[in-house]
Write a protein that holds these residues in place. Structure first.
Motif, PDB file in Angstrom:
ATOM      1  N   THR A  18      30.873 -55.308  44.455  1.00  0.00           N
ATOM      2  CA  THR A  18      29.995 -54.899  43.357  1.00  0.00           C
ATOM      3  C   THR A  18      29.660 -56.037  42.411  1.00  0.00           C
ATOM      4  O   THR A  18      28.858 -55.862  41.499  1.00  0.00           O
TER       5      THR A  18
ATOM      6  N   THR B 132      24.480 -57.446  47.965  1.00  0.00           N
ATOM      7  CA  THR B 132      24.276 -56.898  46.633  1.00  0.00           C
ATOM      8  C   THR B 132      24.473 -55.393  46.690  1.00  0.00           C
ATOM      9  O   THR B 132      24.195 -54.754  47.704  1.00  0.00           O
TER      10      THR B 132
ATOM     11  N   LYS C 174      23.899 -51.710  44.553  1.00  0.00           N
ATOM     12  CA  LYS C 174      23.326 -50.938  43.454  1.00  0.00           C
ATOM     13  C   LYS C 174      24.021 -49.587  43.410  1.00  0.00           C
ATOM     14  O   LYS C 174      24.052 -48.871  44.406  1.00  0.00           O
ATOM     15  N   SER C 175      24.585 -49.265  42.277  1.00  0.00           N
ATOM     16  CA  SER C 175      25.276 -47.995  42.117  1.00  0.00           C
ATOM     17  C   SER C 175      24.497 -47.090  41.186  1.00  0.00           C
ATOM     18  O   SER C 175      23.982 -47.537  40.155  1.00  0.00           O
ATOM     19  N   SER C 176      24.400 -45.833  41.574  1.00  0.00           N
ATOM     20  CA  SER C 176      23.778 -44.834  40.722  1.00  0.00           C
ATOM     21  C   SER C 176      24.490 -43.517  40.959  1.00  0.00           C
ATOM     22  O   SER C 176      25.348 -43.415  41.839  1.00  0.00           O
TER      23      SER C 176
ATOM     24  N   GLU D  30      25.300 -45.113  46.556  1.00  0.00           N
ATOM     25  CA  GLU D  30      25.661 -46.528  46.608  1.00  0.00           C
ATOM     26  C   GLU D  30      24.748 -47.207  47.618  1.00  0.00           C
ATOM     27  O   GLU D  30      24.645 -46.761  48.769  1.00  0.00           O
ATOM     28  N   GLU D  31      24.080 -48.285  47.213  1.00  0.00           N
ATOM     29  CA  GLU D  31      23.134 -48.964  48.109  1.00  0.00           C
ATOM     30  C   GLU D  31      23.514 -50.430  48.212  1.00  0.00           C
ATOM     31  O   GLU D  31      23.673 -51.118  47.200  1.00  0.00           O
TER      32      GLU D  31
ATOM     33  N   THR E  22      22.639 -54.239  50.171  1.00  0.00           N
ATOM     34  CA  THR E  22      21.681 -55.035  50.932  1.00  0.00           C
ATOM     35  C   THR E  22      22.392 -56.294  51.394  1.00  0.00           C
ATOM     36  O   THR E  22      22.863 -57.095  50.572  1.00  0.00           O
TER      37      THR E  22
END
Length: 667
Positions: A295, A308, A310-312, A316-317, A319
């Motif tokens: 993270t 990389t 991206k957490s929301s 969880e995404e 790349t």
């Protein structure tokens, strides 16, 4: 001699006189000895294990007198007290002077109750041998083939090594919760050791009992890479009783050679010892290139931060950064992306973005791309991915509410949703491999199966699924919603049948079905057409609606498509242009069909050995090699008394057992 008998009788009388309350209780006594054969060599150690109770409740602290006599000779006398649950254990040696053929009487006296049993002294009929394991094991460490890291290792022997005999255990009067009298032979727990072969360090490992008879049946003979389920010594199917299961207390390492040492003192429950220590080896696969998403901001050093994240909320995404992975991929190892490190990966939707450069490198190296989540995984062949473009895949475990109704006789366990790109399903030109964790509460993992949701019909459709390395695994060319379900289908007429478990498994695999909703007819003979149908299903083959080429198979017959497909694959043949679909199939015909299916599926077989059946001359010349092969693989068993019975017909239950064995060998 007379003095010994008088002493034993006096002790019994004193126990009764000194314990009047116990005498009036008249408890029930149950006991058994180690060794299912109930025959022991002179000098052998016998264990007596028993229970004293009343009204299905064990009696604590009850004095039990165990007296062992060979004729007028008293071999052993001992008083033991029951534990808090009513159980007691003692052991003794048969006298070296006791000869083969003698009958030894064992009496257990508790208060006013006496229970007797007897065993026979006999010379050992065979040696006690180590046969192989649940993974390939080698006598030498010079030519080892690397294999996945095992979480447990089953060692297979040609005799009962871990259970007391329970053949005489009564069906009524048992204490609450006790259904059998099985126990680990404690003398064998310290006779197995595992070592890191390079460092010499011993790996802490426990010896435990297996959970189910259904777990066993196949193993790799020592120094062989081909599975069998036959004991080469006496052609007995390997069962739970022949197995010692080793469970390392810590995970074994990748890329490491291990040695297992079996001490010469390890003994069968008939008290035969191994006689000489045995050392065997295995090697684990090296670790692949692992991409661990982090993270950032304290989640890892820049060298580790190769993606990389991206957490929301609920998502969880990641790349993958090609500049951080391409050098590692060029080593030729598969790319494994570990998703289990993501916070909440088991509950959130996880999206993985693979840039075009990463896919191109995987395709140049012909590498698989593996996504590992908490318990689940997906293996994507590089050739299945679109060339010259990025690829995005999302994975999420979803709740059962709002999903289509689960088909009858299935218990829905978990549902996973796979979406490609912006929330869509996708078809691939190569099969992907999906693996799922075995859900908690699963009684028999072999009854688990995988279904996918057909978006067009809105119905669940059967995919398959097999237990591989402790996980439910299935192949598919399509991604959408997938359900892990447990089959609950059974039949009233198999409740006490010897093949009950196998029949239920093959019904779960949708290979075989009942003759009606509630009846299976396990002992009914099976026809050639019926077996051809089951064989094609076992190989996951579709019907072929073209002409089969047999003059007695009509295109409108229910079995025509299956017979046609089996004929096209070379699995069946006819007689003078006819298939004889309604004729009952003989055991040698079945062996031929099964071995054709085994070879079609890429199965390999070591050199054939001569048959030892007393009726081997009754096997037709055209069937000899097939019978040899099917028997060596353990797919077809003998009929007892040294007979193979090649011209006899097989039952529906036998067909189910043979086909399951075939499927398990070509998975």
């Amino acid at each position: 001699m007379r003095a010994r008998k008088t002493l034993a009788a006096l002790i019994i009388a004193l126990m009764i006189l000194l314990n009047p309350m116990l005498a009036s209780a008249a408890p029930q006594i149950i006991f058994t000895t180690n060794g299912a054969a109930r025959q022991y060599a002179p000098g052998a150690v016998l264990l007596v294990q028993g229970w004293v109770g009343e009204n299905q409740a064990g009696l604590s602290g009850i004095p039990a007198l165990v007296v062992v006599q060979n004729g007028s000779n008293t071999i052993y006398t001992s008083q033991v007290n029951t534990d808090s649950s009513g159980f007691f254990t003692t052991n003794f040696n048969l006298g070296a002077g006791d000869k083969a053929g003698d009958t030894v009487k064992i009496s257990v006296h508790a208060a006013s109750t006496t229970q007797e049993d007897s065993v026979t002294i006999a010379s050992q009929s065979k040696t006690f041998e180590f046969l192989g394991g649940s993974i390939p094991l080698s006598s030498a460490n010079s030519t080892l083939t690397a294999q996945p890291v095992p979480s447990q290792i089953d060692l297979v022997f040609n005799s009962n090594v871990n259970f007391f005999n329970n053949n005489q255990w009564p069906s009524a009067g048992l204490p609450s919760g006790v259904t059998s009298f099985l126990g680990l032979n404690e003398r064998n727990q310290d006779c197995i050791s595992i070592y890191d072969n390079s460092s010499g360090n011993q790996i802490n490992c426990s010896v435990v009992l297996g959970s189910s008879e259904a777990t066993y049946g196949e193993y790799y003979p020592l120094d062989s890479s081909v599975k069998t389920n036959k004991d080469p010594v006496d052609s007995k199917v390997v069962t739970q009783k022949n197995v010692l299961r080793l469970v390392p207390s810590v995970a074994l390492s990748q890329g490491t050679t291990y040695r297992i040492v079996i001490d010469q003192d390890l003994s069968a429950n008939s008290s035969a010892s191994l006689g000489e220590s045995k050392t065997v080896y295995f090697k684990t696969e090296a670790a692949p290139v692992v991409v661990v998403p982090t993270t950032g901001g304290g989640g890892g050093t820049p060298a580790q931060n190769i993606s990389t994240v991206k957490s929301s909320e609920g998502k969880e995404e990641i790349t993958v950064d090609p500049t951080k992975v391409l050098a590692a991929m060029q080593k030729g190892e598969p790319l494994v992306i570990d998703l289990s490190t993501l916070e909440g990966a088991g509950n959130k939707e996880v999206v993985v973005n693979l840039p075009q450069e990463v896919i191109a490198e995987a395709q140049r190296q012909n590498q698989d791309i593996v996504l590992n989540g908490p318990g689940y995984s997906i293996v994507i062949p590089a050739g299945a991915l679109p060339a010259n473009q990025p690829f995005s895949l999302s994975i999420q475990q979803v709740a059962g509410s709002g999903l289509p109704t689960t088909p009858t006789n299935l218990n829905q366990m978990t549902v996973y949703e796979y979406n490609v790109g912006e929330g869509g399903s996708h078809n691939f030109n190569q099969a992907l491999t999906l693996s799922f964790p075995v859900p908690q509460g699963t009684a028999n993992p072999e009854l688990l199966c995988v279904y996918f949701l057909n978006e067009t019909t809105g119905q669940w459709e059967y995919v398959g699924g097999r237990i591989v390395n402790g996980r439910l695994t299935a192949e598919t060319n399509h991604l959408s919603k997938y359900m892990v379900a447990e089959s609950t289908k059974t039949f009233a007429d198999i409740a006490d049948h010897w093949a009950k478990n196998t029949i239920e498994v093959m019904v779960a695999r949708q290979v075989i079905s009942g003759v009606s909703d509630g009846e299976f007819a396990p002992d009914r003979q099976i026809t050639r057409a019926e077996f051809a149908c089951l064989l094609t299903r076992a190989l996951h083959q579709e019907k072929d609606l073209s002409d089969s080429g047999f003059s007695d198979v009509n295109m409108n017959d229910w079995y025509a498509g299956y017979v046609s497909r089996a004929a096209k694959l070379g699995l069946v043949c006819g007689y003078d242009g006819k298939f004889n679909p309604d004729a009952t199939i003989t055991r040698q015909e079945m062996a031929c069909m099964i071995m054709s299916a085994y070879k079609y599926s890429g199965g390999k077989l070591d050199a054939l050995t001569d048959l030892t059946f007393v009726d081997k001359d009754n096997v037709s010349a055209w069937a000899v090699d097939s019978v040899k092969g099917a028997y060596k693989l353990g797919i077809i068993q003998g009929r007892g008394q040294g007979l193979f019975a090649p011209l006899e017909n097989a039952s529906r239950a036998e067909a189910a057992v043979m086909l399951k064995s075939l499927m398990d060998k070509v998975q």
